[in-house]
Every structure is written in C-alpha cells, then in structure tokens.
Design a protein around this motif. Structure first.
Motif, short mmCIF file in Angstrom:
data_model
loop_
_atom_site.label_atom_id
_atom_site.label_comp_id
_atom_site.label_asym_id
_atom_site.label_seq_id
_atom_site.Cartn_x
_atom_site.Cartn_y
_atom_site.Cartn_z
N THR A 95 49.94 97.37 27.60
CA THR A 95 50.06 98.64 26.86
C THR A 95 48.82 99.53 26.99
N LYS A 96 47.72 98.95 27.48
CA LYS A 96 46.45 99.67 27.60
C LYS A 96 45.91 100.13 26.25
N THR A 97 46.30 99.43 25.18
CA THR A 97 45.79 99.74 23.84
C THR A 97 45.36 98.43 23.17
N SER A 98 44.63 98.57 22.06
CA SER A 98 44.21 97.40 21.28
C SER A 98 44.65 97.57 19.83
N ASP A 99 45.83 98.13 19.66
CA ASP A 99 46.34 98.45 18.33
C ASP A 99 47.03 97.23 17.72
N LYS A 100 46.33 96.52 16.85
CA LYS A 100 46.91 95.31 16.27
C LYS A 100 48.09 95.63 15.35
N SER A 101 48.11 96.84 14.79
CA SER A 101 49.22 97.20 13.91
C SER A 101 50.51 97.41 14.70
N ASP A 102 50.39 97.62 16.01
CA ASP A 102 51.56 97.70 16.88
C ASP A 102 51.84 96.34 17.50
N PHE A 103 50.78 95.61 17.86
CA PHE A 103 50.94 94.30 18.49
C PHE A 103 51.68 93.32 17.59
N ILE A 104 51.29 93.24 16.32
CA ILE A 104 51.86 92.22 15.43
C ILE A 104 53.37 92.38 15.28
N PRO A 105 53.91 93.59 15.01
CA PRO A 105 55.37 93.71 14.93
C PRO A 105 56.07 93.38 16.25
N ARG A 106 55.43 93.70 17.37
CA ARG A 106 56.04 93.37 18.66
C ARG A 106 56.07 91.85 18.89
N ALA A 107 54.99 91.18 18.49
CA ALA A 107 54.96 89.72 18.62
C ALA A 107 56.02 89.08 17.73
N ILE A 108 56.19 89.61 16.54
CA ILE A 108 57.22 89.10 15.63
C ILE A 108 58.61 89.30 16.23
N ALA A 109 58.85 90.51 16.76
CA ALA A 109 60.14 90.81 17.37
C ALA A 109 60.41 89.88 18.55
N PHE A 110 59.37 89.61 19.33
CA PHE A 110 59.51 88.71 20.48
C PHE A 110 59.95 87.33 20.04
N TYR A 111 59.27 86.76 19.07
CA TYR A 111 59.60 85.40 18.64
C TYR A 111 60.95 85.32 17.93
N LYS A 112 61.34 86.40 17.29
CA LYS A 112 62.66 86.40 16.64
C LYS A 112 63.78 86.45 17.66
N GLU A 113 63.46 86.91 18.86
CA GLU A 113 64.45 86.93 19.93
C GLU A 113 64.63 85.55 20.56
N MET A 114 63.65 84.71 20.39
CA MET A 114 63.71 83.37 20.99
C MET A 114 64.60 82.49 20.14
N GLN A 115 65.55 81.82 20.80
CA GLN A 115 66.47 80.96 20.06
C GLN A 115 66.69 79.64 20.78
N PRO A 116 65.65 78.82 20.90
CA PRO A 116 65.83 77.54 21.59
C PRO A 116 66.69 76.58 20.79
N GLU A 117 67.55 75.86 21.45
CA GLU A 117 68.39 74.87 20.80
C GLU A 117 67.52 73.71 20.32
N GLY A 118 67.81 73.24 19.09
CA GLY A 118 67.11 72.06 18.61
C GLY A 118 65.79 72.34 17.92
N PHE A 119 65.38 73.62 17.85
CA PHE A 119 64.14 73.96 17.17
C PHE A 119 64.44 74.87 15.99
N GLY A 120 63.79 74.60 14.85
CA GLY A 120 64.12 75.32 13.63
C GLY A 120 63.41 76.64 13.47
N LEU A 121 62.44 76.93 14.35
CA LEU A 121 61.59 78.11 14.17
C LEU A 121 62.37 79.37 13.89
N LEU A 122 63.37 79.68 14.69
CA LEU A 122 63.99 80.98 14.60
C LEU A 122 65.22 81.00 13.71
#
Length: 401
Positions: free
Chosen positions: A80-107
């Motif tokens: 992104t060429k930025t260091s905006d943690k207020s943008d990074f954190i929601p994107r990281a959350i969105a990324f992990y919420k998209e992950m849906q591995p079978e057999g793992f309770g995380l998501l």
C-alpha cells in the motif's frame, strides 16, 4: 514492557514501533529480512525493530504472534506504500474472517465486540493456538510455524487482488506438500523418517484434502500460479528445509534443488543461497532450539513420540481393554494384524473404529487433535505389545476345535 498475552498489546506495540519501522527497497529485501529473522524456518530468533531485552521473557507463542503481526504489517506497507495502522488493522481482520479452514474453530467463533485492535488480538491468539497440538508440542513448533508464512503470502494476495485467501491458500498448500514429496523422493537412500516428515507436513495443512495432491514431477507442481519472488523463494526454502531435515544433503537432493530453482525461474545461485542460509541459521541457533540438537530431528521426534504413546496406552490399559472387548470386529482385525498384512479396507476400518474408542477415553483424545491421527499407527503397533492376552484369547477363539 509489552506483554503479548495481555489485552491491549497491539496498540502498545504500534506505539513503540512508530519510529522503528524498517524500510525495504523491494519485496526481495523484505523476504530476505524475514528469512534472516527465522520466521520462514519456524523459529523467530530476532526482530529488526525490537531489542532482544524487550523480547527475552516472551514465550515461543508470544514471539511467534508478534512476528506474525509484524510481518503482516510489513507486507501491508510494501503493497500500500503507507504505514496507516488504522487502515491495516481492519484489513487484517477482514482477511482472517475470509479464511475458513475445515477443522479449525478460529473463523467460526463470534469474536466479542471491542476495538479493532482487540479484535485482531483475539484473532491472532486463536491463529497461533491452531498450532497447539500434539505435533507442534513434540516438534518444538518448528514445522507448523514454518508454514505461517503462507498467511503472509495470502494476505499479500488479498491486498493486491482482493482474492479470497481460501482459494489461494489451498493452491499454495498443495504446491508446498507436492514439493516436499518430490524433495524427499529425490533422496538416494530413503528412510521411514522421510515418509514421516511428509506426513508431518501433511498434518499441518488446513485447506487441502490430501488425496487431491498428486505431484509426480516438477512439471505437475503448479508453479505457474505463483509469480512473485517472495512466493518462489519460499517454495525453494521449504524444499531446502525438507532436504536438510536429516542434517545432510545428498548429491541427488542438491541436484533436485537446482532443478526446482531453474523451474521457478530464480537466479542460478538462489538454490545454493537457500541451502547456505538454512545451514547458517541452524548452526547459529542450534544451542537455543532443541529441534536442532539432533542429527535427525524427525528420528528423535518419532522415538520420543513412540514412548509417549506407549505410556498413554499403559496408563489406560484397563479402559482400552474394556472398549476393545466390546468391539468384536476391531478385536478380530487387530488380531489378524499380528500375523498378516491387512488390506486397505481393513486398515481404514481399524483407524475409524480406534478413533471412535479414543473419543470415549479422555486421555486418548490427543489422537483426535490436528495431527494426532498421524500417530495412530503407533497406537495400532503397540496395542498387541501392551495387551497381548486380549488378542491371544481372541486368536484362540478363532481356531477350530
């Protein structure tokens, strides 16, 4: 001091890092720095932006968690060429919420409401805990944590393409397991421990059905799907780690690594650099990492785990005997296994029925954890040794009068 197990650690970390963010000329420089830290190898030995005195009291899990966040943020800054943690954190959350591995309770968990930082803390806690199983405990976290870099590559893809990480990670896992198979099959003198290492890799994947992996040559490995230098260097480094697992590299294995290097389209010297980098890391941190203190760590793992399985069976001998006596078909198959080779159908029946028994014996539920089924053959192997009287009685009942 930052405590990565205490609530609010992410905000404290970003406050400390605000003036210490490393700058990378390109993605290759980023990858080299991550590899030098040990994150690629499954053991974080250093940080580029934290002093050793700030991290010396952290557990392996805490160190790995901070390293994962750090590396995700670095790849975010690169893309992104930025260091905006207020943008990074929601994107990281969105990324992990998209992950849906079978057999793992995380998501599938409903994460409690709170600030984005606290939400990401909960996600990372659960992500690292997915490695808290019998394989990682016995294997010093090396193997499963080495595969955490796939999260970073998938996050990069998520930022660039907006592609669902599930599809990407599935393809990446298939390629990694395929390469490990090919690397170990390149050995001139294979041992049972090479097969075990393959099974250890397979036990760590989250998205891939192993029966769908069929790679007979480098041409089948699916490299065309991956275009970035970071992806290609990671595939090369995974192969080097697999080859170096027994502390030696045969001529045939080195030749394979150079063939892989050529197929990936990397610089000619990349293969030698990969082997040299891993060798240097092992040499430098051997005394700090139990995994590296054995000439063949996989052989040590197998021996150590075998004894653990024997102890578990011995402690639960009476309960296990009772459950076996209540399952005539399983008892008969186990009896046959002591004097002849079983066919695939019979082996599947034994595995299925033993796992059902493990559900009823609390101490044996370890075989139901991620990676636990890998140890089931040890359970099958030692049952006749620990409770031979039960099987002998069953054998006598089979014989005609």
């Amino acid at each position: 001091m930052i405590n990565p197990s205490a609530s609010g650690w992410i905000d404290k970390l970003f406050l400390k890092l605000s003036a210490r963010l490393p700058q990378y000329e390109n993605s290759h420089a980023f990858y080299r720095a991550v590899r030098d830290s040990g994150f690629i190898y499954g053991h974080v030995a250093s940080f580029t932006n934290l002093d050793q005195k700030e991290t010396k009291n952290w557990t392996v899990e805490e160190t790995t968690k901070v390293a994962l966040l750090n590396t995700l943020f670095d790849v975010y800054r690169l893309i992104t060429k930025t260091s905006d943690k207020s943008d990074f954190i929601p994107r990281a959350i969105a990324f992990y919420k998209e992950m849906q591995p079978e057999g793992f309770g995380l998501l599938y968990k409903v994460i409690p409401a709170g600030t984005p930082s606290l939400e990401l803390e909960n996600i990372l806690d659960e992500r690292i805990k997915t490695n808290d199983n019998i394989i990682s405990r016995s294997f010093s976290h090396i193997l499963t944590n080495a595969l955490l870099f796939m999260d970073v590559l998938a996050f990069r893809q998520f930022l660039i393409e907006g592609e669902r990480p599930h599809k990407y990670l599935k393809k990446l896992e298939e390629t990694v397991v395929g390469i490990v198979n090919l690397a170990l099959n390149s050995k001139q003198d294979k041992t049972q421990y090479d097969d075990l290492l393959i099974k250890l890799f397979e036990s760590s994947v989250r998205y891939t059905k192993l029966q769908h992996i069929s790679v007979d040559s480098l041409e089948d490995a699916g490299f065309d799907y991956f275009e970035s230098k970071s992806e290609k260097n990671y595939l090369l480094d995974v192969a080097a780690m697999a080859i170096w697992s027994d502390g030696t590299a045969q001529a045939s294995e080195i030749a394979f690594l150079h063939q892989l290097n050529h197929r990936l389209g990397l610089r000619t010297e990349a293969a030698d650099e990969s082997m040299q980098s891993y060798g240097d890391f092992v040499q430098k941190y051997r005394k700090y990492i139990p995994y590296f203190n054995y000439s063949n760590p996989v052989k040590h793992f197998y021996g150590h785990t075998s004894q653990s399985v024997i102890n578990l069976i011995t402690r639960n001998k009476n309960r296990l005997t009772k459950e076996l006596l209540n399952n005539g078909e399983l008892l008969l198959l186990l009896t046959h296994s002591t004097h002849r080779n079983l066919n695939d159908k019979e082996k599947k029946k034994i595995k299925k029925q033993l796992l059902e028994i493990c559900k009823t014996v609390p101490s044996l539920t370890i075989f139901l954890l991620p990676g636990g089924s890998l140890l089931l053959p040890l359970l099958i192997k030692f049952i006749p040794q620990i409770i031979p009287s039960v099987l002998n009685e069953n054998l006598e009942e089979e014989e005609p009068v």
